[in-house]
Design an enzyme around this catalytic site. Sequence first.
Site, PDB file in Angstrom:
ATOM      1  N   ARG A 395     -20.455 -13.062 -38.225  1.00  0.00           N
ATOM      2  CA  ARG A 395     -20.118 -11.937 -39.099  1.00  0.00           C
ATOM      3  C   ARG A 395     -19.003 -12.321 -40.053  1.00  0.00           C
ATOM      4  NH1 ARG A 395     -17.188  -7.268 -40.221  1.00  0.00           N
ATOM      5  NH2 ARG A 395     -18.509  -5.468 -40.745  1.00  0.00           N
ATOM      6  N   CYS A 396     -18.007 -13.055 -39.551  1.00  0.00           N
ATOM      7  CA  CYS A 396     -16.913 -13.515 -40.417  1.00  0.00           C
ATOM      8  C   CYS A 396     -17.426 -14.389 -41.562  1.00  0.00           C
ATOM      9  CB  CYS A 396     -15.906 -14.323 -39.608  1.00  0.00           C
ATOM     10  SG  CYS A 396     -14.913 -13.378 -38.445  1.00  0.00           S
ATOM     11  N   MET A 397     -18.476 -15.176 -41.293  1.00  0.00           N
ATOM     12  CA  MET A 397     -18.971 -16.151 -42.275  1.00  0.00           C
ATOM     13  C   MET A 397     -19.945 -15.547 -43.285  1.00  0.00           C
ATOM     14  SD  MET A 397     -19.515 -19.693 -40.147  1.00  0.00           S
ATOM     15  CE  MET A 397     -20.913 -19.075 -39.211  1.00  0.00           C
TER      16      MET A 397
END
Length: 406
Positions: A395-397
């Site tokens: 999700r961060c990426m």
Amino acid sequence: MYPGIHNYSEIGKLNKVLLHRIGKEVEGLVPDNFERLLFDDIPFLEVAQKEHDRFAEVLRENGVEVVYYVEETAKAIADPQVKKAFLNDILDESNLNSQAVREAIFNYLFEMPAEEMVAKIIAGVRKTDIENVASTNLADMISSAYPFYMDPMPNLYFTRDPGACVGNGLNVHHMSTATRRRECLLLQYMLKYNKDFAPEGTQQWYDYNDPASIEGGDVLVLNAETVAIGLSQRTTAIGIEKLAENLLHKSTFKRVLVFDIPKSRAFMHLDTVFTMVDFDKFTIHPEIEGPLQLFEITLGPDGKPRFESVTDQLDRLLARVLNVPAVDLIRCGGDDFMAAQREQWNDGSNTLCIAPATVITYERNYVTNDLLDKKGIKVLTIPSAELSRGRGGPRCMSCPVNRDDL
């Protein structure tokens, strides 16, 4: 190709996503600059790129259009005057100590084609890149041992943070740390000048120049009426109030939920402890199940924001705002305290949902992945030996740009 920004949930079929393929910027990391550049370790670039390419491949295999920061920024600055303004804005944020150095970097970068220039800005400008820069500035002389004129941006592969696509609009965030603020300028120029990415009429909910910090890992779009925001190590109460006021006055969203989460590296953003994986299911770190301050922001009858402390249990609150009978909170690491800590550190809760009950996760978080599978969630895993060194998950990426409505 999916035109425009459209994002009214965390779980609707993902159609388009903005990534940054990890690049030479991570080779500027050394132990001496870990604290400055917000890293704990150095990813092995060749392997990290293979892992990131596999991430993009899984997305494409599931019908997602993948676009990249370098190419989209280059489109935005194709006009020479825009390119010049962009470069000056980048230099303004680069903590340069002398006019001579600034002019030398400007001339060095501006001669490059737009795409090459953007890639180099992300990779960082080393002192060995530019010859014969004469400077008699004392600060330059004091910092002469530092290898960079312009720091690299090794955190940019976490594209969730510089901005967030919310509804039919975009936040361009003010990052909490100086080393990450230049990342948002790339997105600011995409919004203003890249009409493939942000067509005319795209709303802007938060501005790069707003003084209070807010970061995208703290912003979750739960449904067409509700946005959740983490009050975290990197997102401030003032920033949340500004974003909430814009959303409540100018969009279809009716409420903003505020989660006051622990202020520590392991709980950096809300999405490191809490993500949505289905209509009624969330992954969660066990430590935020207990007593947790929750607030709800709505508009009062007078049109002014109204703040209420929420006393409901988390699962009951989520069931209410999502209009489902009950919500299942799936613990990262299950009931095993050691597994929960280990997989939390490796972003076991940081899932990217690409369709209802279909998520991308790191394969290393096998305890949490098995629990998700048993709950009926389709788990698509990617390798992460090197990507995980940056302390962020799928999700961060990713910055979702366009999703189907539920």
